[in-house]
Design a protein around this motif. Structure first.
Motif, PDB file in Angstrom:
ATOM      1  N   LEU A  38       0.753  -1.102   0.115  1.00 44.40           N
ATOM      2  CA  LEU A  38      -0.028  -0.120   0.200  1.00 44.40           C
ATOM      3  C   LEU A  38       0.976   1.421  -0.066  1.00 44.40           C
ATOM      4  O   LEU A  38       0.560   2.218  -0.534  1.00 44.40           O
ATOM      5  CB  LEU A  38      -0.920   0.149   1.254  1.00 44.40           C
ATOM      6  CG  LEU A  38      -2.037  -1.022   1.367  1.00 44.40           C
ATOM      7  CD1 LEU A  38      -2.853  -0.984   2.844  1.00 44.40           C
ATOM      8  CD2 LEU A  38      -3.029  -0.927   0.148  1.00 44.40           C
ATOM      9  N   LEU A  44       2.167   3.875  -2.638  1.00 44.28           N
ATOM     10  CA  LEU A  44       1.733   5.140  -3.352  1.00 44.28           C
ATOM     11  C   LEU A  44       2.331   6.315  -2.925  1.00 44.28           C
ATOM     12  O   LEU A  44       2.272   7.375  -3.613  1.00 44.28           O
ATOM     13  CB  LEU A  44       0.319   5.207  -2.616  1.00 44.28           C
ATOM     14  CG  LEU A  44      -0.930   4.130  -3.063  1.00 44.28           C
ATOM     15  CD1 LEU A  44      -2.123   4.091  -1.957  1.00 44.28           C
ATOM     16  CD2 LEU A  44      -1.222   4.741  -4.361  1.00 44.28           C
ATOM     17  N   GLY A  80      -3.667  -4.642  -2.477  1.00 43.85           N
ATOM     18  CA  GLY A  80      -3.252  -3.625  -2.568  1.00 43.85           C
ATOM     19  C   GLY A  80      -3.824  -3.032  -4.160  1.00 43.85           C
ATOM     20  O   GLY A  80      -4.354  -3.819  -4.947  1.00 43.85           O
ATOM     21  N   ILE A  81      -3.357  -1.909  -4.573  1.00 41.11           N
ATOM     22  CA  ILE A  81      -3.779  -1.216  -5.719  1.00 41.11           C
ATOM     23  C   ILE A  81      -2.902  -1.915  -7.006  1.00 41.11           C
ATOM     24  O   ILE A  81      -2.033  -2.734  -6.703  1.00 41.11           O
ATOM     25  CB  ILE A  81      -3.703   0.346  -5.819  1.00 41.11           C
ATOM     26  CG1 ILE A  81      -2.278   0.614  -5.775  1.00 41.11           C
ATOM     27  CG2 ILE A  81      -4.631   0.855  -4.730  1.00 41.11           C
ATOM     28  CD1 ILE A  81      -2.348   2.007  -6.115  1.00 41.11           C
ATOM     29  N   ALA A  82      -3.738  -1.864  -8.149  1.00 42.55           N
ATOM     30  CA  ALA A  82      -2.719  -2.214  -9.235  1.00 42.55           C
ATOM     31  C   ALA A  82      -1.323  -1.733  -9.557  1.00 42.55           C
ATOM     32  O   ALA A  82      -1.359  -0.239  -9.613  1.00 42.55           O
ATOM     33  CB  ALA A  82      -3.441  -2.245 -10.397  1.00 42.55           C
ATOM     34  N   ASP A 131      -5.292 -11.207  -9.492  1.00 42.75           N
ATOM     35  CA  ASP A 131      -5.230 -10.362 -10.473  1.00 42.75           C
ATOM     36  C   ASP A 131      -4.331 -10.992 -11.641  1.00 42.75           C
ATOM     37  O   ASP A 131      -2.875 -10.761 -11.491  1.00 42.75           O
ATOM     38  CB  ASP A 131      -4.765  -9.088 -10.227  1.00 42.75           C
ATOM     39  CG  ASP A 131      -5.177  -7.768 -11.338  1.00 42.75           C
ATOM     40  OD1 ASP A 131      -5.336  -8.407 -12.713  1.00 42.75           O
ATOM     41  OD2 ASP A 131      -5.404  -6.728 -11.120  1.00 42.75           O
ATOM     42  N   ARG A 142      -0.455  -6.956  -7.781  1.00 43.23           N
ATOM     43  CA  ARG A 142      -0.646  -6.461  -6.563  1.00 43.23           C
ATOM     44  C   ARG A 142       0.002  -6.862  -5.364  1.00 43.23           C
ATOM     45  O   ARG A 142       0.098  -7.978  -5.353  1.00 43.23           O
ATOM     46  CB  ARG A 142      -2.298  -6.434  -6.113  1.00 43.23           C
ATOM     47  CG  ARG A 142      -3.128  -5.859  -7.516  1.00 43.23           C
ATOM     48  CD  ARG A 142      -4.575  -6.162  -7.366  1.00 43.23           C
ATOM     49  NE  ARG A 142      -5.486  -5.633  -8.527  1.00 43.23           N
ATOM     50  CZ  ARG A 142      -6.178  -4.574  -8.552  1.00 43.23           C
ATOM     51  NH1 ARG A 142      -6.076  -3.681  -7.331  1.00 43.23           N
ATOM     52  NH2 ARG A 142      -6.689  -4.370  -9.879  1.00 43.23           N
ATOM     53  N   GLN A 146       1.394  -6.404   2.876  1.00 37.39           N
ATOM     54  CA  GLN A 146       1.489  -5.973   1.643  1.00 37.39           C
ATOM     55  C   GLN A 146       2.766  -6.348   0.836  1.00 37.39           C
ATOM     56  O   GLN A 146       3.672  -5.578   0.404  1.00 37.39           O
ATOM     57  CB  GLN A 146       1.328  -4.649   1.393  1.00 37.39           C
ATOM     58  CG  GLN A 146      -0.206  -4.089   1.917  1.00 37.39           C
ATOM     59  CD  GLN A 146      -1.076  -4.541   0.622  1.00 37.39           C
ATOM     60  OE1 GLN A 146      -1.190  -3.754  -0.327  1.00 37.39           O
ATOM     61  NE2 GLN A 146      -1.752  -5.517   0.774  1.00 37.39           N
TER      62      GLN A 146
END
Length: 256
Positions: free
Chosen positions: A2, A5, A140-142, A162, A167, A173
């Motif tokens: 995460l 970012l 987490g996000i892509a 995915d 991710r 994470q």
């Protein structure tokens, strides 16, 4: 992760002067896991009961069972982190102390990483069950290069769900590659699962010790955190949290 970012690069030196000053001011020049910090509960109270007691009420299987429930409860109340998460952090740190004593990984650093990455397993409303399983699972996000690292799919979705892009997975994470390299069973259920808190924390410990070497030194601690996420704001968050956890533990366990 995460925290991918968070944008930014290191200034001169592994973590830059900003991190160095933060750690120096908080710990008198030592790394957050230096022996002068309270990185582990005393062995006399943190090691689980004698062999054969694993099935007793309140005693967990796996590495989390190494941690004394009373100590974990005091730490949970003082830090606002769940008892179950504290048991995992301390249990894994105790295990690494035996397996790899030269690493000097403190529970406070594991807790700091877990705090920044997923709020200690609470991101998105998740919680940790008694067996360590995190529900709902944390993804987490892509990692598609838009404000984050660009990490093409490496697992066909087998780890991160995915098949189009990688991710980060689980409460700590870890990206799929890191999980494949360092993931193992820490809960004692015979399955290595990145969505199990104990397994995820143990994988993180394995990675940090490999990357940092001796985390009781500032250089080693810097290397470990930089390998996890090479952004100065991330390192500052983790170092601040690690020092805070150690200081809170020292106050909580100080003689009355």
């Amino acid at each position: 992760m995460l925290a991918l970012l968070v944008a930014g690069v290191f200034a001169a030196g592994p973590l830059g002067e900003a991190l160095r000053q933060a750690v120096v001011s908080a710990e008198g020049g030592a790394a957050p896991d230096a022996p002068s910090a309270v990185e582990l509960p005393p062995l006399s109270t943190a090691v689980a009961a004698a062999p054969g007691a694993a099935g007793a009420p309140g005693v967990l299987a796996g590495l989390a069972g190494n941690t004394d429930v009373a100590w974990a409860t005091r730490m949970a109340e003082a830090t606002n982190v769940s008892v179950r998460a504290i048991q995992s952090y301390a249990g894994v740190a105790l295990a690494k102390q035996t397996e790899n004593p030269t690493c000097h990984l403190g529970w406070n650093t594991l807790a700091a990483v877990g705090s920044v990455e997923s709020g200690n397993g609470t991101h998105g409303g998740s919680s940790i069950a008694a067996d360590g399983q995190v529900s709902p699972p944390i993804y987490g996000i892509a990692l598609d290069g838009v404000g984050v690292n660009n990490i093409p799919d490496s697992d066909k979705g087998a780890i991160d769900g995915d098949a189009s892009i990688d991710r980060a997975v689980g409460p700590m994470q870890l990206i799929p590659e890191a999980w494949r390299n360092w993931g193992t069973d820490g809960s004692g259920d015979g399955v290595a699962d990145p969505q199990n808190f104990d397994d995820s924390v143990l994988a993180t410990a394995n990675y940090l010790c490999y990357a940092g070497g001796d985390l009781s030194t500032l250089a080693g601690w810097e290397r470990a955190i930089a390998a996890y996420n090479d952004a100065t704001p991330y390192a500052l968050k983790v170092s601040t949290a690690a020092v805070t956890f150690a200081a809170t533990a020292a106050r909580t366990d100080a003689p009355a």
